[in-house]
Scaffold this motif. Structure first.
Motif, PDB file in Angstrom:
ATOM      1  N   ASP A 165       0.827  -1.199   0.000  1.00  0.00           N
ATOM      2  CA  ASP A 165       0.000   0.000   0.000  1.00  0.00           C
ATOM      3  C   ASP A 165       0.869   1.260   0.000  1.00  0.00           C
ATOM      4  OD1 ASP A 165       0.867  -0.512   2.595  1.00  0.00           O
ATOM      5  OD2 ASP A 165      -0.904   0.388   3.518  1.00  0.00           O
ATOM      6  N   ALA A 166       2.039   1.198   0.652  1.00  0.00           N
ATOM      7  CA  ALA A 166       2.947   2.341   0.635  1.00  0.00           C
ATOM      8  C   ALA A 166       3.472   2.598  -0.773  1.00  0.00           C
ATOM      9  CB  ALA A 166       4.105   2.113   1.600  1.00  0.00           C
ATOM     10  N   LEU A 167       3.874   1.530  -1.458  1.00  0.00           N
ATOM     11  CA  LEU A 167       4.373   1.686  -2.819  1.00  0.00           C
ATOM     12  C   LEU A 167       3.284   2.197  -3.760  1.00  0.00           C
ATOM     13  CD1 LEU A 167       6.616  -1.499  -3.191  1.00  0.00           C
ATOM     14  CD2 LEU A 167       7.347   0.870  -2.837  1.00  0.00           C
ATOM     15  N   ALA A 168       2.070   1.692  -3.599  1.00  0.00           N
ATOM     16  CA  ALA A 168       0.974   2.154  -4.448  1.00  0.00           C
ATOM     17  C   ALA A 168       0.696   3.630  -4.208  1.00  0.00           C
ATOM     18  CB  ALA A 168      -0.278   1.329  -4.184  1.00  0.00           C
ATOM     19  N   ASP A 169       0.741   4.061  -2.950  1.00  0.00           N
ATOM     20  CA  ASP A 169       0.481   5.467  -2.624  1.00  0.00           C
ATOM     21  C   ASP A 169       1.489   6.384  -3.309  1.00  0.00           C
ATOM     22  OD1 ASP A 169      -1.731   4.969  -1.056  1.00  0.00           O
ATOM     23  OD2 ASP A 169      -0.660   5.074   0.851  1.00  0.00           O
ATOM     24  N   VAL A 177       6.810   5.488 -13.933  1.00  0.00           N
ATOM     25  CA  VAL A 177       6.935   4.585 -12.783  1.00  0.00           C
ATOM     26  C   VAL A 177       7.656   3.313 -13.188  1.00  0.00           C
ATOM     27  CG1 VAL A 177       5.687   3.225 -11.058  1.00  0.00           C
ATOM     28  CG2 VAL A 177       4.814   5.461 -11.729  1.00  0.00           C
ATOM     29  N   ARG A 178       8.619   2.911 -12.337  1.00  0.00           N
ATOM     30  CA  ARG A 178       9.193   1.578 -12.395  1.00  0.00           C
ATOM     31  C   ARG A 178       8.837   0.926 -11.072  1.00  0.00           C
ATOM     32  NH1 ARG A 178      12.341  -2.508  -9.770  1.00  0.00           N
ATOM     33  NH2 ARG A 178      13.386  -3.726 -11.380  1.00  0.00           N
ATOM     34  N   ALA A 179       7.972  -0.071 -11.108  1.00  0.00           N
ATOM     35  CA  ALA A 179       7.481  -0.694  -9.878  1.00  0.00           C
ATOM     36  C   ALA A 179       7.063  -2.126 -10.176  1.00  0.00           C
ATOM     37  CB  ALA A 179       6.297   0.102  -9.323  1.00  0.00           C
ATOM     38  N   PRO A 180       6.832  -2.929  -9.122  1.00  0.00           N
ATOM     39  CA  PRO A 180       6.363  -4.298  -9.337  1.00  0.00           C
ATOM     40  C   PRO A 180       5.067  -4.323 -10.146  1.00  0.00           C
ATOM     41  CG  PRO A 180       7.010  -3.961  -7.052  1.00  0.00           C
ATOM     42  CD  PRO A 180       7.031  -2.614  -7.697  1.00  0.00           C
ATOM     43  N   ASP A 181       4.812  -5.453 -10.786  1.00  0.00           N
ATOM     44  CA  ASP A 181       3.618  -5.590 -11.610  1.00  0.00           C
ATOM     45  C   ASP A 181       2.366  -5.253 -10.803  1.00  0.00           C
ATOM     46  OD1 ASP A 181       5.183  -6.403 -13.673  1.00  0.00           O
ATOM     47  OD2 ASP A 181       4.792  -8.545 -13.425  1.00  0.00           O
ATOM     48  N   GLY A 182       1.513  -4.425 -11.410  1.00  0.00           N
ATOM     49  CA  GLY A 182       0.252  -4.087 -10.774  1.00  0.00           C
ATOM     50  C   GLY A 182       0.328  -2.950  -9.778  1.00  0.00           C
TER      51      GLY A 182
END
Length: 286
Positions: A165-169, A177-182
């Protein structure tokens, strides 16, 4: 249109770009920092590194870029730990951060640089649930500052082992964005005179969308919301948009929605939202 989307490597960034980089390990972090800062040097920008992790690595024996002492001595590079940054900017609030970075950007340009390029490692703030909301609001305000052509560009780095939830925020307030899938399912950012929503917005992200829109700076008379990059939006998200538009209209701010799909236009009518909130639909609304 500002570059936006999900990336797998640090792209070539221009003066208005804002990248969220979620990294897996020290090696991948160093590679991203090297590419990002080297791009700034090539553009004649002053470099600023913020955060304990990135400062430690820049001061180490295997710094991501060569010649760190010489860059610091010449004024081309500055480094601030989190404690240093707080002392320089005061208590962490979006307003104080804005003043701090606006001053730093203006000073860089006055000193003959083409702009200010910032790499900020802010995992500790994202992990702090008591400060995360202010961090997200600041990231959103900062994106508007960069989109305005201020001369500041930034890469905001976060550890991949932070809670989802922190990463999504934090990722949801960056155009790139470079982030995990989804993660994140959608993004809200600025482009010229409009607020842009991209990705999939559903019931699970409705509260996050509401918070981001509430913190989106808009003009005193008119707000433009661009839904062109949206791939999916459900009823809950449509109602969030309606409440946002109604709150603006209560302040005598007219709202235009651009790029909405014909399906969204039909859903807006079926739900009766047009009767409650009279907005103007731009190109593509049905």
């Amino acid at each position: 249109m500002r570059p936006s989307g999900l990336v797998s490597e640090v792209p070539r960034l221009d003066a208005t770009d804002h990248l969220c980089w979620v990294y897996d390990d020290d090696a991948s972090f160093d590679q991203a920092v090297e590419r990002f800062l080297s791009g700034g040097l090539a553009r004649g920008e002053r470099l600023l590194c913020v955060g304990d992790e990135v400062v430690d690595r820049m001061r180490g024996d295997a710094a991501p870029i060569p010649g760190v002492p010489a860059l610091v001595a010449s004024g081309a590079l500055d480094m601030l730990t989190v404690a240093d940054a707080y002392q320089a900017a005061g208590e962490f609030t979006p307003e104080r951060q804005f003043e701090f970075y606006e001053k730093r950007t203006r000073q860089a340009i006055d000193d003959g640089y083409t702009g200010l390029r910032v790499v900020a490692e802010l995992s500790a703030l994202a992990a702090d649930t008591g400060r995360r909301a202010e961090l997200v609001r600041w990231e959103h305000v900062a994106d508007g500052f960069m989109a305005s052509g201020s001369g500041m560009t930034a890469m905001c780095a976060y550890r991949g082992d932070l809670p989802a939830d922190a990463l999504a925020d934090v990722a949801s307030v960056h155009p790139l964005v470079r982030a995990p899938d989804g993660t994140p399912s959608f993004r809200v950012f600025f482009d010229e005179d409009r607020v842009v929503v991209a990705g999939d917005v559903d019931t699970f992200g409705a509260d996050r969308l509401a918070a981001l829109l509430a913190s989106s700076p808009v003009g005193p008379e008119r707000a433009v919301l661009d839904l062109g990059p949206v791939e999916f939006v459900d009823v809950a998200a449509a109602r969030v948009l309606a409440r946002w538009a109604r709150a603006l209209q209560a302040r005598s701010v007219a709202v235009e929605i651009r790029g909405a799909s014909p399906l969204f236009g039909r859903m807006w009518r079926v739900l009766g939202l047009g009767d409650l909130v009279p907005v103007t639909f731009g190109q593509r609304a049905g």
